[in-house]
Design a protein around this motif. Structure first.
Motif, short mmCIF file in Angstrom:
data_model
loop_
_atom_site.label_atom_id
_atom_site.label_comp_id
_atom_site.label_asym_id
_atom_site.label_seq_id
_atom_site.Cartn_x
_atom_site.Cartn_y
_atom_site.Cartn_z
N ILE A 108 0.73 -1.16 -0.19
CA ILE A 108 -0.18 -0.11 0.08
C ILE A 108 0.97 1.03 0.39
CG2 ILE A 108 -1.85 1.31 0.89
CD1 ILE A 108 -2.09 -1.76 2.75
N GLU A 109 0.64 1.72 -0.76
CA GLU A 109 1.21 3.34 -1.03
C GLU A 109 0.75 4.51 -0.55
OE1 GLU A 109 3.61 3.42 -4.55
OE2 GLU A 109 4.48 2.38 -4.07
N GLY A 110 0.74 5.84 -0.50
CA GLY A 110 0.02 7.21 -0.48
C GLY A 110 0.48 8.46 0.56
N ARG A 111 -0.01 8.81 0.58
CA ARG A 111 0.09 10.27 1.27
C ARG A 111 -0.29 10.29 2.67
NH1 ARG A 111 -1.08 16.55 0.63
NH2 ARG A 111 -2.76 15.68 0.53
N ILE A 112 0.45 10.75 3.78
CA ILE A 112 0.09 10.54 5.02
C ILE A 112 -0.76 11.78 4.96
CG2 ILE A 112 -0.30 10.48 7.21
CD1 ILE A 112 2.76 8.84 7.12
N VAL A 113 -2.38 12.02 5.25
CA VAL A 113 -3.28 13.25 4.64
C VAL A 113 -3.31 13.40 7.09
CG1 VAL A 113 -5.06 12.59 5.37
CG2 VAL A 113 -5.00 14.44 4.06
N GLU A 114 -3.55 11.99 7.39
CA GLU A 114 -4.14 12.63 8.93
C GLU A 114 -3.32 11.57 9.93
OE1 GLU A 114 -7.77 12.83 11.82
OE2 GLU A 114 -7.89 13.19 9.96
N PHE A 115 -2.95 11.75 10.83
CA PHE A 115 -1.28 10.93 11.86
C PHE A 115 -2.33 10.47 12.66
CE2 PHE A 115 1.59 10.02 14.43
CZ PHE A 115 2.73 8.79 14.18
N GLU A 116 -2.72 10.10 13.65
CA GLU A 116 -3.24 10.20 14.93
C GLU A 116 -2.68 9.60 16.05
OE1 GLU A 116 -7.38 8.93 17.06
OE2 GLU A 116 -7.24 8.73 15.04
N PRO A 117 -1.60 9.25 16.44
CA PRO A 117 -0.86 8.82 18.06
C PRO A 117 -1.83 7.74 19.05
CG PRO A 117 -0.73 11.37 18.87
CD PRO A 117 -1.58 11.28 17.22
N TYR A 118 -0.63 6.61 18.83
CA TYR A 118 -1.98 6.22 20.01
C TYR A 118 -0.87 5.50 21.14
CZ TYR A 118 -5.73 4.65 17.75
OH TYR A 118 -6.88 4.31 16.82
N HIS A 119 -1.79 5.24 21.71
CA HIS A 119 -0.64 4.75 23.02
C HIS A 119 0.19 4.03 23.33
CE1 HIS A 119 0.90 4.16 27.59
NE2 HIS A 119 -0.32 2.96 27.65
N GLN A 120 -0.13 3.38 21.90
CA GLN A 120 0.89 1.73 21.73
C GLN A 120 0.30 2.07 19.84
OE1 GLN A 120 0.20 -1.40 23.74
NE2 GLN A 120 1.06 -1.14 24.91
N GLY A 121 1.57 2.58 19.40
CA GLY A 121 1.83 2.51 17.92
C GLY A 121 0.81 3.84 17.24
N SER A 122 0.41 3.57 16.07
CA SER A 122 -0.47 4.84 15.63
C SER A 122 -1.61 4.22 14.80
CB SER A 122 0.93 6.16 14.63
OG SER A 122 1.47 5.41 13.93
N ARG A 123 -2.38 5.94 13.94
CA ARG A 123 -3.53 5.39 13.39
C ARG A 123 -2.91 6.35 11.66
NH1 ARG A 123 -9.49 4.63 13.89
NH2 ARG A 123 -9.07 6.69 14.44
N VAL A 124 -3.40 5.83 10.33
CA VAL A 124 -2.67 6.86 9.50
C VAL A 124 -4.31 7.54 8.80
CG1 VAL A 124 -0.67 7.35 9.47
CG2 VAL A 124 -1.16 5.66 8.25
N ILE A 125 -4.29 8.31 8.05
CA ILE A 125 -5.32 7.72 6.59
C ILE A 125 -4.28 8.57 5.63
CG2 ILE A 125 -7.44 9.11 6.21
CD1 ILE A 125 -8.20 9.42 8.25
N LEU A 126 -4.54 7.55 4.36
CA LEU A 126 -3.27 8.04 3.31
C LEU A 126 -4.96 8.19 1.72
CD1 LEU A 126 -1.64 4.97 2.95
CD2 LEU A 126 -1.42 6.98 4.54
N ASP A 127 -4.35 9.38 1.62
CA ASP A 127 -4.52 10.11 0.13
C ASP A 127 -3.60 9.44 -0.86
OD1 ASP A 127 -2.98 11.67 0.40
OD2 ASP A 127 -4.89 13.30 0.01
N ARG A 128 -4.30 9.21 -1.52
CA ARG A 128 -3.75 9.59 -3.24
C ARG A 128 -3.15 7.94 -3.21
NH1 ARG A 128 -0.02 15.03 -3.94
NH2 ARG A 128 -1.91 16.56 -3.30
N VAL A 129 -3.49 6.99 -3.09
CA VAL A 129 -3.50 5.82 -3.08
C VAL A 129 -2.92 5.13 -4.47
CG1 VAL A 129 -4.31 3.26 -1.58
CG2 VAL A 129 -4.87 6.23 -1.20
N ARG A 130 -2.47 4.16 -3.88
CA ARG A 130 -2.46 2.93 -5.07
C ARG A 130 -1.88 1.84 -4.59
NH1 ARG A 130 2.80 4.28 -8.51
NH2 ARG A 130 2.50 2.17 -9.46
N VAL A 131 -3.00 0.67 -4.19
CA VAL A 131 -3.07 -0.51 -3.68
C VAL A 131 -2.32 -1.83 -4.80
CG1 VAL A 131 -3.73 -2.42 -2.12
CG2 VAL A 131 -4.35 -0.09 -2.33
N ALA A 132 -1.28 -2.26 -4.90
CA ALA A 132 -0.92 -3.93 -5.36
C ALA A 132 -1.55 -4.33 -5.62
CB ALA A 132 0.14 -4.38 -4.88
N ALA A 133 -2.89 -5.17 -5.20
CA ALA A 133 -3.86 -5.61 -5.70
C ALA A 133 -5.36 -5.31 -6.00
CB ALA A 133 -4.20 -6.25 -3.88
#
Length: 333
Positions: A108-133
């Motif tokens: 999965i490739e893309g640009r991080i448009v929003e980054f959300e930190p977590y207590h353990q790890g993180s979560r991102v929202i990607l735009d301009r996405v390319r998925v190999a499958a």
């Protein structure tokens, strides 16, 4: 007097008594129209709402001189049609590509448009996405990915490549429950998933000056990190959540303690928090501006303080993520 004449008489009396107040029916009428749209069993054609709205506006204009009950009914129906048309046009304006089935582990490739930190790890929202499958025509416009394990220092605006799996947003867990798919559709998220291994930062164009979502996300993250650095432990996580809206920074045990104590609503940025922020700025600015007599005698200090409080409330709402409760609290303030 027949029931029909009595109803017409009462409606005319109400219209005359509320002459000039009909704009206050706008939010109620729009709410009814939006609710009616989402109760439709099938998606109406896109121009149905605007067509009815144009007809109701024309009827209201023609009946304006006569006034009375007919004009009042036409205006109320125009407000309802406005809400229906707004919901319909909003739905048709979105990309609407939702993932049809779960993908295998893929790139999965893309640009991080929003980054959300977590207590353990993180979560991102990607735009301009390319998925190999997936082929590009069926690739969602945006995807939300939970990053697991050790990750490089990431921020909004970075271009990344990662391995992971994607699936469609989940439907309601029970009849009448919260519709995750609908929420994802209207936020432009067509798939959710998780990563396997560390993401790799790629070369890509930097965000432009008008990519305000990217810059706002970075500002919120920096502020949250400053708070947690200054106030370590669970207290810092709660403080960062109250300032930036990132409840994901709070450990699960602390969140459960808030729920068990019946205090979880305090972590949702709403009227209490917006009111406190606006009130502190208002009274503080009013006191400071009053300390300079020439200014206080020539300009309306109270109005200036109210303007500063409004700007502070708007900034706080943006910094807290501008969720629906936050937006409602800001509009009421």
């Amino acid at each position: 007097m027949s029931l029909r004449h009595w109803f017409q008489n009462e409606l005319s009396t109400a219209a005359a008594a509320n002459k000039g107040r009909w704009p206050f029916a706008l939010p109620v009428g729009m709410g009814v129209g939006i609710g009616a749209y989402f109760q439709m069993p099938e998606e109406p054609i896109w121009f149905a709402g605007p067509l009815v709205l144009a007809g109701m506006i024309l009827a209201a204009v023609l009946l304006r001189r006569s006034g009375g009950a007919a004009f009042l009914i036409a205006m109320v129906l125009a407000f309802v049609a406005l809400g229906f048309a707004a919901a319909s046009l909003r739905t048709h304006s979105l990309d609407g590509r939702l993932l049809a089935h779960e993908t295998p582990t893929t790139v999965i490739e893309g640009r991080i448009v929003e980054f959300e930190p977590y207590h353990q790890g993180s979560r991102v929202i990607l735009d301009r996405v390319r998925v190999a499958a997936l082929s590009q025509p069926v690739t969602p416009e945006r995807v939300r990915v939970r990053l697991r394990g050790h990750q490089p220092a990431l921020k909004a605006g970075d271009w990344v490549r990662l391995r992971g799996r994607l699936s469609a947003p989940s439907p309601p867990l029970m009849p009448g429950g919260f519709d995750f798919q609908r929420h994802a559709y209207f936020t432009g998220i067509g798939a959710v998933g998780f990563s396997m291994g560390a993401a790799r930062v790629l070369e890509g164009p930097p965000p432009g000056p008008f990519d305000w979502r990217v810059h706002l996300s970075n500002l919120r993250v920096r502020l949250a990190m400053r708070v947690t650095d200054a106030v370590p432990g669970n207290a810092g996580a709660v403080a960062a959540a109250l300032i930036t809206g990132y409840r994901s920074l709070i450990p699960e045990a602390v969140l459960n303690a808030f729920r068990d104590a019946g205090l979880a609503h305090l972590l949702a940025i709403s009227g209490l928090h917006i009111g406190l922020a606006a009130g502190i700025v208002f009274f503080g600015a009013r006191r400071v501006l009053s300390l300079y007599p020439p200014f206080a005698q020539r300009f309306p200090v109270k109005k200036a303080a109210a303007l500063l409080a409004l700007l502070a409330a708007f900034g706080y709402a943006l910094m807290a993520g501008a969720t629906v409760p936050t937006q409602r609290a800001f509009l009421i303030a």
